[in-house]
Motif scaffolding. Sequence first.
Motif, PDB file in Angstrom:
ATOM      1  N   GLU A  47       0.839  -1.198   0.000  1.00 11.98           N
ATOM      2  CA  GLU A  47       0.000   0.000   0.000  1.00 11.98           C
ATOM      3  C   GLU A  47       0.871   1.242   0.000  1.00 11.98           C
ATOM      4  OE1 GLU A  47      -2.397  -0.549   3.442  1.00 11.98           O
ATOM      5  OE2 GLU A  47      -3.883  -1.752   2.403  1.00 11.98           O
ATOM      6  N   GLY A  48       1.935   1.222   0.778  1.00 15.12           N
ATOM      7  CA  GLY A  48       2.858   2.353   0.812  1.00 15.12           C
ATOM      8  C   GLY A  48       3.501   2.611  -0.533  1.00 15.12           C
ATOM      9  N   ALA A  49       3.865   1.533  -1.237  1.00 19.66           N
ATOM     10  CA  ALA A  49       4.463   1.683  -2.565  1.00 19.66           C
ATOM     11  C   ALA A  49       3.454   2.257  -3.556  1.00 19.66           C
ATOM     12  CB  ALA A  49       4.976   0.338  -3.054  1.00 19.66           C
ATOM     13  N   ILE A  95      -6.962   2.849  -1.773  1.00 22.53           N
ATOM     14  CA  ILE A  95      -5.794   1.993  -1.567  1.00 22.53           C
ATOM     15  C   ILE A  95      -5.726   1.532  -0.116  1.00 22.53           C
ATOM     16  CG2 ILE A  95      -3.268   1.977  -1.475  1.00 22.53           C
ATOM     17  CD1 ILE A  95      -3.321   3.771  -3.972  1.00 22.53           C
ATOM     18  N   VAL A  96      -5.942   2.450   0.812  1.00 18.16           N
ATOM     19  CA  VAL A  96      -5.813   2.126   2.222  1.00 18.16           C
ATOM     20  C   VAL A  96      -7.037   1.382   2.746  1.00 18.16           C
ATOM     21  CG1 VAL A  96      -5.501   3.113   4.526  1.00 18.16           C
ATOM     22  CG2 VAL A  96      -4.254   4.057   2.600  1.00 18.16           C
ATOM     23  N   PHE A  97      -8.229   1.740   2.276  1.00 17.39           N
ATOM     24  CA  PHE A  97      -9.473   1.107   2.728  1.00 17.39           C
ATOM     25  C   PHE A  97     -10.209   0.513   1.532  1.00 17.39           C
ATOM     26  CE2 PHE A  97      -8.791   4.894   5.444  1.00 17.39           C
ATOM     27  CZ  PHE A  97      -8.487   4.239   6.624  1.00 17.39           C
ATOM     28  N   PRO A  98      -9.753  -0.626   0.999  1.00 20.22           N
ATOM     29  CA  PRO A  98     -10.381  -1.176  -0.208  1.00 20.22           C
ATOM     30  C   PRO A  98     -11.803  -1.689   0.014  1.00 20.22           C
ATOM     31  CG  PRO A  98      -8.721  -2.662   0.627  1.00 20.22           C
ATOM     32  CD  PRO A  98      -8.632  -1.409   1.436  1.00 20.22           C
ATOM     33  N   GLU A  99     -12.186  -1.929   1.246  1.00 22.01           N
ATOM     34  CA  GLU A  99     -13.529  -2.435   1.514  1.00 22.01           C
ATOM     35  C   GLU A  99     -14.554  -1.323   1.696  1.00 22.01           C
ATOM     36  OE1 GLU A  99     -11.532  -1.507   5.234  1.00 22.01           O
ATOM     37  OE2 GLU A  99     -10.903  -2.847   3.649  1.00 22.01           O
TER      38      GLU A  99
END
Length: 79
Positions: free
Chosen positions: A5-7, A53-57
């Motif tokens: 996710e960071g990348a 990206i951080v919260f895909p749900e």
Amino acid sequence: MNVYEGAHVLGMTILVILITLLQWILMKQNEKKEKAASVSILTIGWALAFIYIVFPESISIREIVTNSLRPVIKVLGLI
């Protein structure tokens, strides 16, 4: 946030910065409103991509638009 996710966030941020710099160079100095609009749109897009990206749900954009426009669609009789 994990490494992948960071990348993704780092890559996305670099692309947004490059797009902003290229548009900034191509715009004339007196186009302040266009520059502000461009930066605003890119910032909103970056923030939405970051959230996904951080919260895909999380809820999708399509669902947000559908839920917010549902009363207007009912009033117009389109449903």
